[in-house]
Write a protein that holds these residues in place. Structure first.
Motif, PDB file in Angstrom:
ATOM      1  N   GLY A  78       0.828  -1.211   0.000  1.00 57.88           N
ATOM      2  CA  GLY A  78       0.000   0.000   0.000  1.00 57.88           C
ATOM      3  C   GLY A  78       0.858   1.255   0.000  1.00 57.88           C
ATOM      4  O   GLY A  78       0.532   2.246   0.653  1.00 57.88           O
ATOM      5  N   ALA A  79       1.971   1.210  -0.753  1.00 58.67           N
ATOM      6  CA  ALA A  79       2.957   2.304  -0.686  1.00 58.67           C
ATOM      7  C   ALA A  79       2.784   3.342  -1.797  1.00 58.67           C
ATOM      8  O   ALA A  79       3.666   4.162  -2.019  1.00 58.67           O
ATOM      9  CB  ALA A  79       4.366   1.725  -0.719  1.00 58.67           C
ATOM     10  N   GLY A  80       1.653   3.311  -2.459  1.00 55.05           N
ATOM     11  CA  GLY A  80       1.426   4.274  -3.542  1.00 55.05           C
ATOM     12  C   GLY A  80       1.098   5.667  -3.053  1.00 55.05           C
ATOM     13  O   GLY A  80       1.175   6.638  -3.808  1.00 55.05           O
ATOM     14  N   LEU A 108      -2.124  -1.658  -4.946  1.00 56.12           N
ATOM     15  CA  LEU A 108      -3.182  -2.093  -5.876  1.00 56.12           C
ATOM     16  C   LEU A 108      -3.746  -0.896  -6.626  1.00 56.12           C
ATOM     17  O   LEU A 108      -4.257  -1.021  -7.739  1.00 56.12           O
ATOM     18  CB  LEU A 108      -4.276  -2.823  -5.088  1.00 56.12           C
ATOM     19  CG  LEU A 108      -5.481  -3.343  -5.851  1.00 56.12           C
ATOM     20  CD1 LEU A 108      -5.063  -4.388  -6.886  1.00 56.12           C
ATOM     21  CD2 LEU A 108      -6.508  -3.970  -4.904  1.00 56.12           C
ATOM     22  N   GLY A 109      -3.692   0.258  -5.995  1.00 56.87           N
ATOM     23  CA  GLY A 109      -4.109   1.486  -6.681  1.00 56.87           C
ATOM     24  C   GLY A 109      -5.603   1.688  -6.815  1.00 56.87           C
ATOM     25  O   GLY A 109      -6.057   2.407  -7.708  1.00 56.87           O
ATOM     26  N   GLY A 110      -6.380   1.092  -5.935  1.00 55.79           N
ATOM     27  CA  GLY A 110      -7.834   1.257  -5.995  1.00 55.79           C
ATOM     28  C   GLY A 110      -8.317   2.452  -5.182  1.00 55.79           C
ATOM     29  O   GLY A 110      -7.518   3.268  -4.707  1.00 55.79           O
ATOM     30  N   ALA A 111      -9.638   2.545  -5.040  1.00 53.29           N
ATOM     31  CA  ALA A 111     -10.239   3.631  -4.256  1.00 53.29           C
ATOM     32  C   ALA A 111     -10.176   3.282  -2.770  1.00 53.29           C
ATOM     33  O   ALA A 111      -9.813   2.177  -2.390  1.00 53.29           O
ATOM     34  CB  ALA A 111     -11.690   3.830  -4.684  1.00 53.29           C
ATOM     35  N   LYS A 112     -10.565   4.269  -1.938  1.00 60.36           N
ATOM     36  CA  LYS A 112     -10.503   4.099  -0.484  1.00 60.36           C
ATOM     37  C   LYS A 112     -11.311   2.881  -0.004  1.00 60.36           C
ATOM     38  O   LYS A 112     -10.969   2.243   0.981  1.00 60.36           O
ATOM     39  CB  LYS A 112     -11.026   5.391   0.179  1.00 60.36           C
ATOM     40  CG  LYS A 112     -10.888   5.425   1.667  1.00 60.36           C
ATOM     41  CD  LYS A 112     -10.954   6.849   2.194  1.00 60.36           C
ATOM     42  CE  LYS A 112     -12.386   7.299   2.402  1.00 60.36           C
ATOM     43  NZ  LYS A 112     -12.458   8.638   3.040  1.00 60.36           N
ATOM     44  N   GLY A 162     -11.614   0.144  -1.648  1.00 60.48           N
ATOM     45  CA  GLY A 162     -11.047  -1.098  -2.182  1.00 60.48           C
ATOM     46  C   GLY A 162     -11.486  -1.424  -3.596  1.00 60.48           C
ATOM     47  O   GLY A 162     -11.064  -2.439  -4.155  1.00 60.48           O
ATOM     48  N   THR A 163     -12.313  -0.586  -4.198  1.00 58.22           N
ATOM     49  CA  THR A 163     -12.735  -0.879  -5.573  1.00 58.22           C
ATOM     50  C   THR A 163     -11.706  -0.325  -6.563  1.00 58.22           C
ATOM     51  O   THR A 163     -11.034   0.668  -6.298  1.00 58.22           O
ATOM     52  CB  THR A 163     -14.116  -0.253  -5.881  1.00 58.22           C
ATOM     53  OG1 THR A 163     -14.058   1.138  -5.517  1.00 58.22           O
ATOM     54  CG2 THR A 163     -15.218  -0.907  -5.095  1.00 58.22           C
ATOM     55  N   GLY A 164     -11.577  -0.996  -7.717  1.00 61.10           N
ATOM     56  CA  GLY A 164     -10.699  -0.531  -8.794  1.00 61.10           C
ATOM     57  C   GLY A 164      -9.243  -0.898  -8.570  1.00 61.10           C
ATOM     58  O   GLY A 164      -8.880  -1.485  -7.552  1.00 61.10           O
ATOM     59  N   ALA A 165      -8.416  -0.566  -9.567  1.00 63.19           N
ATOM     60  CA  ALA A 165      -6.980  -0.851  -9.493  1.00 63.19           C
ATOM     61  C   ALA A 165      -6.248   0.008 -10.516  1.00 63.19           C
ATOM     62  O   ALA A 165      -6.809   0.338 -11.563  1.00 63.19           O
ATOM     63  CB  ALA A 165      -6.723  -2.326  -9.788  1.00 63.19           C
ATOM     64  N   SER A 166      -5.001   0.378 -10.191  1.00 58.95           N
ATOM     65  CA  SER A 166      -4.174   1.147 -11.128  1.00 58.95           C
ATOM     66  C   SER A 166      -2.725   1.078 -10.684  1.00 58.95           C
ATOM     67  O   SER A 166      -2.435   1.024  -9.493  1.00 58.95           O
ATOM     68  CB  SER A 166      -4.657   2.607 -11.134  1.00 58.95           C
ATOM     69  OG  SER A 166      -3.593   3.475 -11.419  1.00 58.95           O
ATOM     70  N   SER A 167      -1.820   1.059 -11.669  1.00 64.00           N
ATOM     71  CA  SER A 167      -0.400   0.950 -11.307  1.00 64.00           C
ATOM     72  C   SER A 167       0.257   2.318 -11.162  1.00 64.00           C
ATOM     73  O   SER A 167       1.423   2.423 -10.773  1.00 64.00           O
ATOM     74  CB  SER A 167       0.339   0.132 -12.370  1.00 64.00           C
ATOM     75  OG  SER A 167       0.121   0.729 -13.633  1.00 64.00           O
ATOM     76  N   GLU A 168      -0.513   3.368 -11.446  1.00 67.47           N
ATOM     77  CA  GLU A 168       0.036   4.730 -11.494  1.00 67.47           C
ATOM     78  C   GLU A 168       0.736   5.175 -10.202  1.00 67.47           C
ATOM     79  O   GLU A 168       1.873   5.663 -10.229  1.00 67.47           O
ATOM     80  CB  GLU A 168      -1.125   5.694 -11.759  1.00 67.47           C
ATOM     81  CG  GLU A 168      -0.783   6.822 -12.704  1.00 67.47           C
ATOM     82  CD  GLU A 168      -2.053   7.570 -13.066  1.00 67.47           C
ATOM     83  OE1 GLU A 168      -2.277   8.617 -12.447  1.00 67.47           O
ATOM     84  OE2 GLU A 168      -2.822   7.071 -13.914  1.00 67.47           O
ATOM     85  N   ALA A 169       0.049   4.978  -9.072  1.00 70.22           N
ATOM     86  CA  ALA A 169       0.579   5.481  -7.799  1.00 70.22           C
ATOM     87  C   ALA A 169       1.902   4.806  -7.443  1.00 70.22           C
ATOM     88  O   ALA A 169       2.878   5.482  -7.088  1.00 70.22           O
ATOM     89  CB  ALA A 169      -0.448   5.260  -6.690  1.00 70.22           C
ATOM     90  N   ASN A 204       3.649  -4.241   6.493  1.00 73.10           N
ATOM     91  CA  ASN A 204       2.260  -4.512   6.110  1.00 73.10           C
ATOM     92  C   ASN A 204       1.439  -3.264   6.382  1.00 73.10           C
ATOM     93  O   ASN A 204       1.099  -2.975   7.540  1.00 73.10           O
ATOM     94  CB  ASN A 204       1.718  -5.674   6.943  1.00 73.10           C
ATOM     95  CG  ASN A 204       2.333  -6.997   6.567  1.00 73.10           C
ATOM     96  OD1 ASN A 204       2.147  -7.477   5.459  1.00 73.10           O
ATOM     97  ND2 ASN A 204       3.087  -7.585   7.483  1.00 73.10           N
ATOM     98  N   ASN A 205       1.158  -2.519   5.328  1.00 71.71           N
ATOM     99  CA  ASN A 205       0.522  -1.213   5.497  1.00 71.71           C
ATOM    100  C   ASN A 205      -0.777  -1.062   4.701  1.00 71.71           C
ATOM    101  O   ASN A 205      -1.626  -0.256   5.069  1.00 71.71           O
ATOM    102  CB  ASN A 205       1.542  -0.139   5.063  1.00 71.71           C
ATOM    103  CG  ASN A 205       0.925   1.218   4.862  1.00 71.71           C
ATOM    104  OD1 ASN A 205       0.704   1.954   5.812  1.00 71.71           O
ATOM    105  ND2 ASN A 205       0.610   1.561   3.604  1.00 71.71           N
ATOM    106  N   ALA A 206      -0.954  -1.851   3.645  1.00 70.14           N
ATOM    107  CA  ALA A 206      -2.113  -1.668   2.752  1.00 70.14           C
ATOM    108  C   ALA A 206      -3.430  -1.735   3.521  1.00 70.14           C
ATOM    109  O   ALA A 206      -3.581  -2.546   4.432  1.00 70.14           O
ATOM    110  CB  ALA A 206      -2.107  -2.741   1.666  1.00 70.14           C
ATOM    111  N   GLY A 207      -4.368  -0.890   3.140  1.00 72.24           N
ATOM    112  CA  GLY A 207      -5.653  -0.936   3.835  1.00 72.24           C
ATOM    113  C   GLY A 207      -6.761  -0.189   3.121  1.00 72.24           C
ATOM    114  O   GLY A 207      -6.509   0.667   2.278  1.00 72.24           O
ATOM    115  N   ILE A 208      -7.982  -0.548   3.482  1.00 73.72           N
ATOM    116  CA  ILE A 208      -9.182   0.091   2.927  1.00 73.72           C
ATOM    117  C   ILE A 208     -10.167   0.348   4.068  1.00 73.72           C
ATOM    118  O   ILE A 208      -9.964  -0.132   5.184  1.00 73.72           O
ATOM    119  CB  ILE A 208      -9.881  -0.815   1.884  1.00 73.72           C
ATOM    120  CG1 ILE A 208     -10.280  -2.161   2.530  1.00 73.72           C
ATOM    121  CG2 ILE A 208      -8.980  -1.045   0.676  1.00 73.72           C
ATOM    122  CD1 ILE A 208     -11.295  -2.928   1.718  1.00 73.72           C
TER     123      ILE A 208
END
Ligand code: NAI
Length: 306
Positions: A14-16, A39-43, A45-52, A99-103
């Motif tokens: 979740g480092a984006g 994963l680059g999704g919304a807050k 958890g929906t969606g995904a993108s590699s941009e961040a 371990n930081n990723a979260g929604i």
């Protein structure tokens, strides 16, 4: 002494953006090679993108650091295994896992759905378990590992509308307590961060002035400390706005009740004593509770335990 990570490989999930971005950038600044996962999704958890993730890698590289982007969904073990393989193929090891990723799927318990509950558990709790599992054997073999799980005051103390999130965030503490015991002889140390920061996750919940003080930069030093060579283990380090504290789970002294008083009424009669925080202490393992109870029972009954 400056804490550095030269020669160390770190994965930050979740480092984006937000806290994870800051952890990744600072680890890289101090010499770590970093997998920037997002994963680059919304807050929610929906969606995904590699941009961040790609933009954080670009930032690290521009500052002279080494990093690779990864788009794994931490809730999917196959994705996570591939992420760890990517790190090992490139750099040969994994020393640090943050371990930081979260929604969030906030709703009162009455209104929330079980699907949302499951999703939040899958990302925060199973995400942490998946990443830890995929790194565990590597860390055991190299006899070195520093793992940080991200908990929350919502899990430790509760927060209206966050039953799902709180359960997941306390779940990672339960996992940590046993991982600490199983990892000790392999020099794997496991700690928890309880942050408070102005990020996408807390947008709109804090007044602007507070948001300005609660920067991710004020939290990241706690992760850097927990990821260092001389890190403690089994610590819940709380950080925000430059303040640092430690949260502990403690148990009061056990009060032995005579056989006649081992009743709900007996408990009620001795409640102030049982619930007295003076003398409360941390236990180093579940078994210590049994020993504690047996010790007062033996004293009360006048028998000797070997
Ligand atoms: P954020 O929303 O800014 O960042 C979270 C990142 O995780 C996002 O970039 C998102 O794309 C990524 N992510 C979400 N699901 C993912 C998945 N399945 N796989 C991979 N990446 C995924 O949030 P923030 O505030 O930076 O939070 C970081 C951590 O700190 C979270 O675990 C959060 O629960 C925790 N935390 C934050 C607090 C705060 O005050 N901001 C308070 C307590 C805990």
């Amino acid at each position: 002494m400056t804490i550095r990570y030269d020669g160390k490989v770190a994965i930050v999930t979740g480092a984006g953006q937000g806290l994870g971005r800051c952890h990744a950038i600072e680890l890289a600044k101090r010499g770590a090679k970093v997998v920037v996962n997002d994963l680059g999704g919304a807050k929610d958890g929906t969606g995904a993108s590699s941009e961040a993730a790609l933009s954080v890698v670009a930032e690290i590289e521009a500052a002279g650091g080494e990093a690779i982007a990864n788009g794994a969904n931490v809730a999917k073990y196959a994705d996570v295994e591939a992420m760890v393989k990517q790190a090992v193929d490139k750099w040969g090891r994994v020393d640090i896992l943050v371990n930081n990723a979260g929604i969030l799927r906030d709703k009162s318990f009455a209104k929330g759905s079980l699907e949302d509950f499951q999703l939040v558990l899958d990302v925060h709790l199973m995400g942490t378990i998946n990443c830890t599992k995929a790194c565990w054997d590597i860390m055991r073999e190299q006899e070195y590992g520093r793992i940080v799980v991200t908990t929350s005051s919502s899990g430790l103390y509760g927060n209206f509308g966050q039953t799902n999130y709180g359960a997941a965030k306390m779940g990672v503490i339960g996992a940590m307590n046993t991982l600490v015991q199983e990892g000790a002889k392999y020099n794997i140390r496991v700690n928890a961060l309880a942050p408070t920061a102005g990020t996408r996750m807390t947008e709109g919940l804090l007044p602007e002035k507070a948001f300005d003080l609660l920067t991710p930069e004020t939290v990241t030093p706690a992760v850097l400390y927990l990821a260092g060579e001389d890190a403690p283990t089994r610590t819940i380090l709380c950080a925000g706005a430059g303040g640092f504290s430690v949260s502990k789970i403690v148990e009061t002294e056990s009060v032995w009740l005579s056989p006649e008083e081992q009743t709900p009424e007996g408990i009620a009669a001795h409640w102030d004593e049982i619930n007295n925080a003076a003398g409360a202490r941390e236990l180093q393992g579940g078994f210590e509770q049994s020993v504690k109870m047996l010790t007062v029972a033996a004293a009360g009954l006048g028998i000797k335990l070997d």
